[in-house]
Design an enzyme around this catalytic site. Structure first.
Site, PDB file in Angstrom:
ATOM      1  N   GLU A  63      47.827  42.026  43.497  1.00  0.00           N
ATOM      2  CA  GLU A  63      48.578  41.787  42.267  1.00  0.00           C
ATOM      3  C   GLU A  63      47.925  42.582  41.134  1.00  0.00           C
ATOM      4  O   GLU A  63      46.694  42.584  40.994  1.00  0.00           O
ATOM      5  CB  GLU A  63      48.584  40.291  41.934  1.00  0.00           C
ATOM      6  CG  GLU A  63      48.936  39.916  40.510  1.00  0.00           C
ATOM      7  CD  GLU A  63      50.297  40.413  40.055  1.00  0.00           C
ATOM      8  OE1 GLU A  63      50.457  40.664  38.849  1.00  0.00           O
ATOM      9  OE2 GLU A  63      51.211  40.550  40.909  1.00  0.00           O
ATOM     10  N   GLN A  64      48.752  43.278  40.332  1.00  0.00           N
ATOM     11  CA  GLN A  64      48.180  44.126  39.291  1.00  0.00           C
ATOM     12  C   GLN A  64      47.602  43.353  38.106  1.00  0.00           C
ATOM     13  O   GLN A  64      46.699  43.831  37.432  1.00  0.00           O
ATOM     14  CB  GLN A  64      49.215  45.126  38.808  1.00  0.00           C
ATOM     15  CG  GLN A  64      50.397  44.532  38.075  1.00  0.00           C
ATOM     16  CD  GLN A  64      51.360  45.600  37.576  1.00  0.00           C
ATOM     17  OE1 GLN A  64      51.063  46.791  37.609  1.00  0.00           O
ATOM     18  NE2 GLN A  64      52.523  45.165  37.120  1.00  0.00           N
ATOM     19  N   ARG A 103      59.983  28.418  36.579  1.00  0.00           N
ATOM     20  CA  ARG A 103      59.556  29.579  37.366  1.00  0.00           C
ATOM     21  C   ARG A 103      58.070  29.503  37.705  1.00  0.00           C
ATOM     22  O   ARG A 103      57.658  29.810  38.833  1.00  0.00           O
ATOM     23  CB  ARG A 103      59.864  30.860  36.590  1.00  0.00           C
ATOM     24  CG  ARG A 103      59.487  32.140  37.314  1.00  0.00           C
ATOM     25  CD  ARG A 103      59.895  33.358  36.515  1.00  0.00           C
ATOM     26  NE  ARG A 103      61.339  33.534  36.525  1.00  0.00           N
ATOM     27  CZ  ARG A 103      62.000  34.226  37.452  1.00  0.00           C
ATOM     28  NH1 ARG A 103      61.347  34.808  38.443  1.00  0.00           N
ATOM     29  NH2 ARG A 103      63.309  34.346  37.377  1.00  0.00           N
ATOM     30  N   TYR A 130      70.006  23.298  31.115  1.00  0.00           N
ATOM     31  CA  TYR A 130      69.739  22.342  32.202  1.00  0.00           C
ATOM     32  C   TYR A 130      68.328  21.765  32.052  1.00  0.00           C
ATOM     33  O   TYR A 130      67.468  22.352  31.388  1.00  0.00           O
ATOM     34  CB  TYR A 130      69.929  22.968  33.588  1.00  0.00           C
ATOM     35  CG  TYR A 130      69.168  24.236  33.880  1.00  0.00           C
ATOM     36  CD1 TYR A 130      67.826  24.218  34.273  1.00  0.00           C
ATOM     37  CD2 TYR A 130      69.809  25.477  33.821  1.00  0.00           C
ATOM     38  CE1 TYR A 130      67.145  25.376  34.588  1.00  0.00           C
ATOM     39  CE2 TYR A 130      69.137  26.649  34.133  1.00  0.00           C
ATOM     40  CZ  TYR A 130      67.812  26.591  34.518  1.00  0.00           C
ATOM     41  OH  TYR A 130      67.145  27.754  34.830  1.00  0.00           O
ATOM     42  N   ASP A 137      62.995  42.403  44.390  1.00  0.00           N
ATOM     43  CA  ASP A 137      63.598  43.278  43.389  1.00  0.00           C
ATOM     44  C   ASP A 137      63.330  44.759  43.653  1.00  0.00           C
ATOM     45  O   ASP A 137      64.067  45.618  43.154  1.00  0.00           O
ATOM     46  CB  ASP A 137      63.091  42.914  41.994  1.00  0.00           C
ATOM     47  CG  ASP A 137      63.828  41.720  41.395  1.00  0.00           C
ATOM     48  OD1 ASP A 137      64.760  41.214  42.046  1.00  0.00           O
ATOM     49  OD2 ASP A 137      63.461  41.303  40.289  1.00  0.00           O
TER      50      ASP A 137
END
Length: 423
Positions: free
Chosen positions: A38-39, A111, A219, A296
């Site tokens: 991970e960067q 998230r 929501y 993505d």
């Protein structure tokens, strides 16, 4: 200098977002030794709420994570679509009935909570997690693939999974393309629910207000303790090619004339950050030698179908299932993984489904943002829909994204409706 010492991992995963972590978890569960890069200096996710439909919660169930996810999130009662100008209801989904139909719940979750769920699961399974490593190059080798980092380090393994996002470096191995600017921008806010209690909001539902060149989503999150809002609109500045587009002044102008519910919610939006909405045109080839795109990097969508993170999670699950399947087909005397077969099978399953999500999301965005006579025609069409008509959800919420039609028996463990609904 390479970090590989002869006893390194079977697979490298580049990218520590939800897609990369879930792929690392899926491969580790299939017996693959995984190292993930991970960067960022630390693992974490930005943003606010996320919707995960039954095509994702069935995978969380398979991983043994659904109970924890349910405790962190909310299972709303309905998804309701309203007109943003007059707040009239246009159509709804009964999410309890949706749960019964597909066997798994529709959930909303922060998230960062979903990201943390996968991070902890990777740690439990011994995935090696490396931070502060920005990948700048990918190449195939005689026995696998190699990655190069910005500080000059390299690493290699039998396979490299590039979950490096919308601006993927690995994607350049397969196609020379650019991101597609939708000219829409999203503002978000995840706030304590007490701040909206006097707003007469629907705290047990996902509500989407669709309006001319804009929409507004609300929501609950975290067991109802938080409330999530998303405001999306077309930027006039973006349409003219201006560099400074999507600014707060455009936010306010975009929602002028919308209903009271939106007007009460707008002042609560975060105004120090916003997310410009890009996707890419679909591609059918995701694999170059031993380098494979995921999430993505392969299929960044616009957000209208709430399937971006879900598709990435599906990708990892499918790839891991093909690793399992080809291992089972090899003789007991043959060790290792036939990555060519596993990657070819992965590429045979996923691109067409993800192409459909990308193109449908673009169409939904156009439908949501109609004005004038076309808006009235859309409203009439949506009002005519039966609440329990699942014609437009079976292809996306069922398990069809996980296996091609010609291989219906490949994934026997979680078929449609095989698990009783969770009350």
């Amino acid at each position: 200098m390479s970090t590989t010492d002869g006893h390194g991992p079977d697979a490298l995963v580049i990218g520590g977002g939800i897609g990369g972590l879930s792929a690392a978890l899926a491969l580790a569960r299939a017996g693959v030794n995984v190292r993930l890069y991970e960067q960022a200096p630390n693992f974490g996710e930005v943003g606010a709420g996320l919707q995960i439909a039954p095509n994702c919660t069935r995978i969380l169930h398979e991983y043994g994570l659904l109970e924890e996810a349910t405790a962190l999130g909310v299972t709303p009662e309905h998804m309701v679509m309203k007109d943003a100008l007059d707040s009239a209801e246009l159509t709804r989904l009964d999410l309890g009935d949706l749960h019964r139909r597909y066997g798994f719940p529709y959930m909303v979750i922060h998230r960062s909570d979903l990201h943390g769920l996968f991070l902890r699961a990777c740690e439990r399974l011994g995935v090696e997690l490396v931070n502060d490593a920005r990948c700048v190059g990918y190449e195939n080798t005689a026995g696998g693939a190699r990655v190069t980092f910005a500080d000059g380090r390299t690493d290699e393994a039998e396979v490299v999974i590039a979950a490096d996002g919308l601006h993927s470096v690995a994607r350049a191995l397969l196609v020379d393309d650019e991101t597609v600017n939708s000219a829409y921008v999203a503002y978000r806010a995840a706030i304590p629910s007490d701040q909206v209690r006097d707003h007469d909001v629907q705290e047990n539902d996902v509500v989407v207000y669709v309006g001319p060149r804009c929409h507004f989503v609300q929501y609950p999150l975290r067991g109802g303790e938080m409330f999530n809002q998303v405001a999306v609109f077309e930027s006039p500045k973006a349409l003219t090619g201006a560099e400074d587009w999507g600014t707060p002044d455009e936010l306010d102008r975009a929602f002028e004339g919308t209903c009271d519910a939106i007007q009460r919610g707008l002042p609560l939006m975060w105004r120090d950050r916003w997310w410009r909405m890009f996707d890419r045109d679909p591609i059918a080839t995701w694999v170059n030698g031993r380098v494979a795109l995921l999430g993505d990097a392969a299929h960044p969508p616009l957000q209208y179908m709430a399937q971006g993170a879900v598709m990435a999670i599906e990708d990892g699950w499918v790839l891991a299932e093909h690793v399992r399947a080809q291992r089972a087909q090899r003789s007991a005397r043959t060790s290792g993984i036939d990555w060519e077969k596993a990657l070819a099978a992965y590429e045979a399953v996923r691109p067409e489904h993800c192409r459909r999500v990308i193109t449908t999301a673009r169409q939904w965005g156009e439908l949501w943002h109609l004005d004038g006579v076309e808006r009235l025609q859309r409203n009439a069409l949506l009002r005519s829909r039966d609440t329990y008509d699942y014609t437009f959800t079976d292809w996306i919420y069922g398990p069809t994204a996980l296996t091609p039609e010609e291989e219906p028996g490949l994934y026997p463990r979680i078929p449609l409706g095989s698990v009783s609904p969770i009350s």
